[in-house]
Each structure stands twice: as structure tokens, then as C-alpha cells.
Write a protein that holds these residues in place. Structure first.
Motif, PDB file in Angstrom:
ATOM      1  N   ASN A   1       3.850  -0.089   3.671  1.00  0.00           N
ATOM      2  CA  ASN A   1       3.485   1.252   3.211  1.00  0.00           C
ATOM      3  C   ASN A   1       4.744   2.106   3.166  1.00  0.00           C
TER       4      ASN A   1
ATOM      5  N   SER B   1      -9.247   2.089   0.974  1.00  0.00           N
ATOM      6  CA  SER B   1      -7.823   1.751   0.933  1.00  0.00           C
ATOM      7  C   SER B   1      -7.614   0.328   0.438  1.00  0.00           C
TER       8      SER B   1
ATOM      9  N   THR C   1      -6.940   7.118   1.615  1.00  0.00           N
ATOM     10  CA  THR C   1      -8.150   7.124   0.807  1.00  0.00           C
ATOM     11  C   THR C   1      -9.265   6.344   1.510  1.00  0.00           C
TER      12      THR C   1
ATOM     13  N   GLU D   1      -2.486   5.946  -0.535  1.00  0.00           N
ATOM     14  CA  GLU D   1      -3.506   4.898  -0.574  1.00  0.00           C
ATOM     15  C   GLU D   1      -4.040   4.576   0.816  1.00  0.00           C
ATOM     16  N   LEU D   2      -3.223   4.764   1.836  1.00  0.00           N
ATOM     17  CA  LEU D   2      -3.699   4.586   3.207  1.00  0.00           C
ATOM     18  C   LEU D   2      -4.747   5.623   3.575  1.00  0.00           C
TER      19      LEU D   2
ATOM     20  N   GLU E   1       0.875  -1.170   0.000  1.00  0.00           N
ATOM     21  CA  GLU E   1       0.000   0.000   0.000  1.00  0.00           C
ATOM     22  C   GLU E   1       0.913   1.221   0.000  1.00  0.00           C
TER      23      GLU E   1
ATOM     24  N   ALA F   1      -5.995   0.521  10.347  1.00  0.00           N
ATOM     25  CA  ALA F   1      -5.846  -0.355   9.184  1.00  0.00           C
ATOM     26  C   ALA F   1      -5.845  -1.821   9.570  1.00  0.00           C
TER      27      ALA F   1
ATOM     28  N   HIS G   1      -5.636  -1.922   1.430  1.00  0.00           N
ATOM     29  CA  HIS G   1      -5.390  -2.942   2.445  1.00  0.00           C
ATOM     30  C   HIS G   1      -6.655  -3.691   2.849  1.00  0.00           C
TER      31      HIS G   1
END
Length: 720
Positions: free
Chosen positions: A198, A183, A180, A177-178, A173, A219, A185
Motif C-alpha cells: 500500500n 477493499s 473503502t 483503497e484500504l 492496494e 486487513a 485486498h
């Protein structure tokens, strides 16, 4: 019984286009990870060329040299036996992507392009890169010949896939992208990915770390899994300071954390986890139902294991296993002391100059700038005392002691005296009090201080104008007009800039040394936002460590530094009324910044956040403040303040196009053409908007309490 895996992530002080230095730091981080028994190492975003290359990413040379560095890493025996996640730009089918290259034992397993780009605020990734839009799909990428010669591979998978080893599954990731809503993940985790990497290029901003940590914990809290966060660290050649703080999380708990501010070029953090903990965390019915329906990711089969073996077969696994850590957060005052100081050190050592110069006015802004330089000297002294070879080498070169192997910069005041130069530039309008404060501050921190009067220079310029035009301008206090008064103030301010550069170039020579100094600016973010500065005055400098920090936060920092650095003199700065000292002082008048501006610094912070962060124009700013300030100001009073701010901001907007490059620390920074993209020629009286504000203000009831006071306050309305 468990399967133990030692994982490593890192913060690297990479520098844009420093391919040799970046290679060495990447290699060092891999070696440290291997020494700790790690079988997976994750590095920061675009670590090979450096994250801050900007338009250089559009050059073929940047991609070429990145492949050359990767080839060298792949060929090195030092990178054998460990899975590495490495960042670089890749041109696939003539399209440039921001990629992670997953390598193991001299082979490329996968090139994973970034899918969601950072493209607001400080970032313009869509200017350089194209997002990969074929989710859960891969294509063949044909490798350049320099890589084929090393790996003996012709093509490798390129796209959105995961790596499946013999004992676990890992997915990538990438930074934004984390952040958004959807994501990657989430879907990767539902499809069986247990380890997430990440790689980030995330800059420091006051009070920002909480959000990053919360997202990383979240996450894996519901999803389960291991999350490895790597980050760029250092200045990277631009206004941003990337603040490191590499993290490892397990099932919603932080189990390892790196430093947020450091002079170390390479910092590796590692943790040993039991992958069975992830599987146990995921053993819940609702998660299993969703996972059973998840879309499948392409899996790259990797014929090796990351785990060391069964728990009872492992010897001497110290620090077992996945122990939770309390996350360390710096208070904003510490962030100001550390972030800009680290940024200044990077800038100084990489610019190959011999020190800094700052005009000390006796006010809190230049005081804060000087104290941040002293904080830098403190950090250098602490690193030298620990025996940091890179810091010692850089410090010796900067102060001209490269040949002296015995010199150690362990005394911050002594070191400050070698590289930091301050100057009080007084005129007939300056007070003895500000002169005294400047001198005492210089003595307290150990800077090389110069005290001068520049009246003869000011008089020479004034006389030149009179000789040419036959008119002698006078201050308002002496019967002059506003135009004369403003011009005479600006003469002083601009001459200070000229003198600052003269002394910065020649003071080392006058002290029998070589080289020159960088001039530091000291205009805070609120003054820049309001335009309360003279264009090309002593706010014009090489760099500005406080240009992205509010006056309110600077005051808190000075109060903190008074104790932290044992500087009692700072109390005098806190109690002083902010003043430019550009007009004559009389028994009935002393120039004061907030009176000149027509608003307080606290009000400016509010206006700045509404304008930039909450994206409010004049009318929506007014409607919000009616609710926030309505208990102590009438709607008409609020309307006048809003109109004054937007008028002054608009008519002074052109000044922001020439602002000194400043350390970015505040979410409402007016830094032009970088963080704040706005025109610089406005209809500054906003006739349509202001008319609507006036109409609504007249119609609203006055709910302010008689005699009530609040943060907004009432100041002199000075618009011209």
C-alpha cells in the motif's frame, strides 16, 4: 521449515516537481533496502513527481519527466536484484491514471492504476486522475521510446492484476483503497495473494494514526497475509504534512513501524517474515470455502523468488522472524509539538529564506507559535547531534554559515537566536503584563526579540482620517459609537501586519545578515471559524503553524511544553485571560476574547465539528445540542447560542477566503477553497432555519437543572 523473505517499505520526504531530488531519495531508499537483504521495496504514492503536484498532474511535462526518472532508475545497476513498487502518473490511451509501476531487473512487470480515489476533504484526485474501472482486467500499454530503449519492451500489462513469483504472490492496494468498504485486498487475498503493498499520501491530523493502524491490522487479521504500508513524509509544498509512519503487518500484528515525525528525508523499515506463517494462518475451513469460490485475478508470472531459501539453509538471519511490536502513538500534545515543527523546517529550508518572524502579543496563540518554532530548533539540534548531514547542511545555509564547516546547531536556544525573530508591538491599550510575558518567553527560547510602541503610527493614521473628514473617531469607552470603536481596533491590528512585514524584511539587514524572514501567523482554528479576527491584520502572514489547531488543544500543548522544554514561563500564559488588547482598559472593563465572541472556545470546537465533520446545518445542530447540553441549558438558551454561532460564522465567512495558509491538523478546519468548500455570501440571519429552531425551542420542555453548569456556559450575547 520455512521460507524467509525480507521486505522493506519506506517514508520519503518528496517535494512536488523536484524530480532530481525525488529521484535521489527513491534511489537511496532502494539501496538501503538492498543493504538489509530485502527483495521487495515499496515507496509512497506518486513518489516520482511528488504527491502534491495538484493541477500540475494535468500537464504533459509532469508525466514526461516521471517517465524520464523511471528510465534512469531502470537503467541503474543499483536497482538490480530487487522488486520495486514505484509510484507515478501514467497516461494510458490519453487518460491520466495514478499508478504503481512494478519493476525488476530493468524490466516493467505491471502498471497497476488506482481504482478508488480520495476525493473529499483535502483531496481532489478525480480532478487529475481517472479511476481504473475494469476490475480484474488488464490491457496492453505501449511504452514511450525512452523506456523501450532501456527495457527492450514494447508493451506491458496495464490494469488490475497481481504478481506471481516462484514462491509467493503479491498484490497492490493504493492508499484510499484500504479505506473503502470493499477493499481490493479482500478478493486478492482470497485468490491467493500473500503480500499486499500500500503506497500512500496520507496527511497528519490530530488523533488520526489510530484509524490507519487499525485498518492495516484488520486487513490481515481475518484474511491473513503481509501488509507493507509506505507513506509520503514532509510538507511537499502545501498546507498538509504527510506524517510517514511506514508499517509492516503480519496476520493482524504490527511487526515494524517507522517514525511518524522526522527530519530525515529517507526512512526505510524492513522485516524478515516467514511466508509459511501466512499459510498457516489461512488454514481455516470458512476462509478456504470462500477462497475456493473467489474470482480469479490476472497473474503476471515472474520467474524469480523473493525468499532466501529454506529456514535451515539461511545463515545469520538476525531479528527473526515477524516479531510483534507495540505500536507507538503520540499523544495530541506531542503531535502539535512535532508535526507543525517538521512542516516549518521543510518550509524554511525549501523556501531558501533565513528564518521566521512572529509578533508576540503575550497571549497563548502567539506563544504556541513561538514554542512550535522552538520545538523545530530542538529537532534540528537533535539531528545535528546525531550527525545528520542534510540537516547540518540546511542549518548552516539558513543561518549564513555555509562556509563554516565547524558550525553545528546542537544548542537549540543558540540556533533559535540565529533564525527566529519575535516582536512585541505595544500600544496605549497594551498591558505591562503582556509585554513582560512576551519578553520573558523570548528570553526563555532564545529568540532575537524587539520591543516597540506603535502609538505614533496609530495616531498618524487617526489624524490623517480626521484631517480629511473633519471627524475624529473615538473608542466606545470615550463616548464613541460601535463603528468608531471597531475601526480604531482594526487600525491597530492592521498596522501590526504592516510592521511585521517591514521588520521581517529588514531585521536580518539590521543584524548585518543577508536575506529575509517569513512571517508566521497565529490565529487558531476556532477564531478563524468564528471570524474573530481582523481581515488583513497580523493574522495575515506567510504561513500559520497553528491555524488548524483548536484553542483547547493549544492550551494542553502549552501545559505539556512547559515541562517537555523546561519553560516555566508558560504557566503565566496558561493562567492569562485571552484578550486582544485593542480597547482602552479601565477599572470596570478589560477586553476579553470569549466575552467579545459571545461563546467559549470549547463551544466553538463543538460547533465546528457539528458543522463540518457531522455535516449539520443550523437546525440539526440545534437538535443535537438539545440532547448534549439539555441538562444545563434550556432549549431557548441553546437556540440562542446556535443562532449566534451560525450568524457570526456566516457574516464573517468572507474572512476565511483570505486566511493565511495553515498547517492542517483539525477535521473541522475552515480553510477556504481547499478543505472547506462553502460560499462566502450568506443570508446570515437564516430566517427560515432560525424560525424553525425558535418554534421547536419554545415547544420543548426545559430539562436543565437549576444552577447547573456545563461546558457550554453562558456568555454575553454580542452579535454586532
Amino acid at each position: 521449515m520455512g521460507h524467509l523473505i525480507t521486505l522493506a517499505t519506506c517514508s520519503l520526504n518528496q517535494w512536488a516537481l523536484d524530480f532530481q531530488g525525488n529521484y535521489e531519495r527513491i534511489l537511496q531508499s532502494i539501496l538501503i533496502a538492498k543493504e538489509r537483504g530485502a527483495t521487495l521495496r515499496v515507496g509512497p504514492e506518486l513518489e516520482i513527481p511528488g504527491y502534491g503536484c495538484l493541477d500540475h498532474f494535468l500537464e504533459g511535462d509532469t508525466v514526461l519527466h516521471s517517465w524520464e526518472v523511471l528510465a534512469k532508475l531502470l537503467a541503474s545497476k543499483d536497482t538490480a536484484g530487487i522488486l520495486c513498487d514505484i509510484g507515478m502518473p501514467v497516461a494510458h490511451k490519453n487518460v491520466i491514471y495514478n499508478c504503481r509501476v512494478i519493476v525488476h531487473d530493468g524490466k516493467i512487470l505491471l502498471i497497476r492504476p488506482k481504482m478508488w480515489m480520495a476525493n473529499d476533504g483535502n483531496y481532489r484526485e478525480l480532478r487529475y486522475f481517472t479511476p481504473w474501472s475494469k476490475h480484474r482486467q488488464t490491457e496492453d500499454h505501449y511504452l514511450p521510446r525512452i523506456i523501450q530503449a532501456v527495457t527492450k519492451q514494447t508493451k506491458v500489462p496495464f490494469g488490475d492484476a497481481v504478481i506471481s513469483t516462484m514462491d509467493t504472490c503479491l498484490g497492490v492496494e493504493l492508499c484510499e483503497e484500504l479505506f473503502t468498504p470493499a477493499s481490493p485486498h479482500i478478493l486478492m487475498g482470497l485468490d491467493g495473494v500473500e503480500i499486499f503493498t500500500n503506497s500512500s499520501g496520507s496527511h497528519h491530523e490530530l488523533r488520526k494514526l489510530h484509524r490507519r493502524v487499525d485498518l492495516i491490522k484488520e486487513a490481515t487479521l481475518k484474511l491473513g497475509g503481509v501488509y507493507l504500508y509506505a507513506n509520503q513524509q514532509g510538507c511537499d509544498g502545501d498546507r498538509l504534512y504527510y506524517d510517514g509512519c511506514a508499517l509492516i503487518a503480519l496476520n493482524g500484528r504490527i511487526i515494524a513501524q517507522g517514525t511518524q515525525f522526522s527530519l530525515n528525508d529517507v526512512e526505510v523499515i524492513s522485516a524478515t517474515i516467514d511466508i509459511e506463517d501466512v499459510r498457516a494462518h489461512r488454514a481455516q475451513s470458512s476462509r478456504s470455502h470462500q477462497a475456493a469460490q473467489a474470482e480469479r485475478y490476472p497473474r503476471i508470472e515472474a520467474p524469480f523468488t523473493l525468499s532466501a531459501g529454506k529456514f535451515d539453509e539461511v545463515e545469520d538471519m538476525r531479528g527473526l522472524v515477524g516479531k510483534q511490536e507495540s505500536v507507538r502513538y503520540h499523544i495530541p500534545e506531542e503531535e502539535i509539538a512535532l508535526g507543525p515543527a517538521c512542516w516549518l523546517w521543510d518550509y524554511l529550508r525549501r523556501s531558501r529564506t533565513q528564518g521566521y518572524f512572529v509578533p508576540l502579543s503575550g497571549g497563548i496563540d502567539s506563544c504556541a507559535t513561538a514554542v512550535i518554532v522552538f520545538s523545530m530548533c530542538q529537532l534540528v539540534a537533535e539531528a545535528a547531534a546525531r550527525g545528520d548531514p542534510q540537516v547540518i547542511e540546511d542549518a548552516r545555509r539558513i543561518v549564513g554559515e555555509s562556509s563554516d564547516s565547524t558550525y553545528l546547531p546542537t544548542d537549540p536556544r543558540e540556533f533559535c537566536g540565529r533564525l527566529f525573530h519575535t516582536c512585541y508591538m505595544g500600544t496605549e491599550n497594551s498591558s505591562a503584563e503582556t509585554r513582560r510575558r512576551a519578553k520573558q518567553l523570548a528570553e526563555s527560547i532564545g529568540s532575537y526579540h524587539v520591543d516597540l510602541n506603535m502609538d505614533t503610527v496609530v495616531t498618524a493614521v487617526r489624524s490623517l482620517f480626521a484631517a480629511i473628514t473633519g471627524h475624529t473617531p473615538r473608542f466606545r469607552a470615550h463616548g464613541g459609537s460601535n463603528a468608531e470603536n471597531l475601526a480604531l481596533q482594526n487600525i491597530q491590528a492592521r498596522l501590526r501586519m504592516v510592521l511585521a512585514y517591514l521588520f521581517a524584511q529588514l531585521l536580518p539587514w539590521a543584524r548585518g545578515r543577508n536575506g529575509g524572514l517569513l512571517v508566521l501567523g497565529s490565529a487558531n482554528v476556532d477564531e478563524s471559524l468564528r471570524g474573530y479576527l481582523t481581515k488583513y491584520d497580523c493574522s495575515s502572514a506567510d504561513i500559520n503553524p497553528i491555524g488548524g489547531i483548536s484553542k483547547t488543544d493549544l492550551k494542553r500543548f502549552i501545559a505539556y511544553a512547559q515541562t517537555k522544554f523546561d519553560l516555566p514561563i508558560l504557566a503565566n500564559f496558561l493562567n492569562a485571560v485571552p484578550t486582544a488588547e485593542l480597547e482602552p482598559i479601565s477599572e470596570t472593563y478589560v477586553q476579553a476574547d470569549e466575552a467579545d465572541m459571545g461563546m467559549t472556545y470549547d463551544e466553538l470546537s463543538v460547533f465546528g465539528r457539528l458543522r463540518k465533520v457531522e455535516k449539520c446545518g443550523p437546525y440539526s445542530t440545534f437538535t443535537k445540542l438539545v440532547h448534549e447540553w439539555g441538562s444545563f441549558l434550556s432549549p431557548v438558551q441553546i437556540a440562542e447560542k446556535v443562532k449566534l454561532f451560525f450568524f457570526e460564522h456566516a457574516r464573517n465567512r468572507h474572512k476565511m477566503t483570505t486566511l493565511t495558509p495553515s498547517y492542517h491538523a483539525e477535521s473541522y478546519s475552515p480553510d477556504d477553497n481547499r478543505f472547506d468548500l462553502r460560499p462566502f455570501l450568506y443570508p446570515s440571519r437564516f430566517p427560515w432555519q432560525f424560525r424553525k429552531i425558535d418554534e421547536v425551542a419554545q415547544a420543548l420542555p426545559d430539562r436543565s437543572l437549576p444552577g447547573a453548569t456545563g461546558r457550554a456556559g453562558i456568555d454575553k450575547d454580542k452579535t454586532e
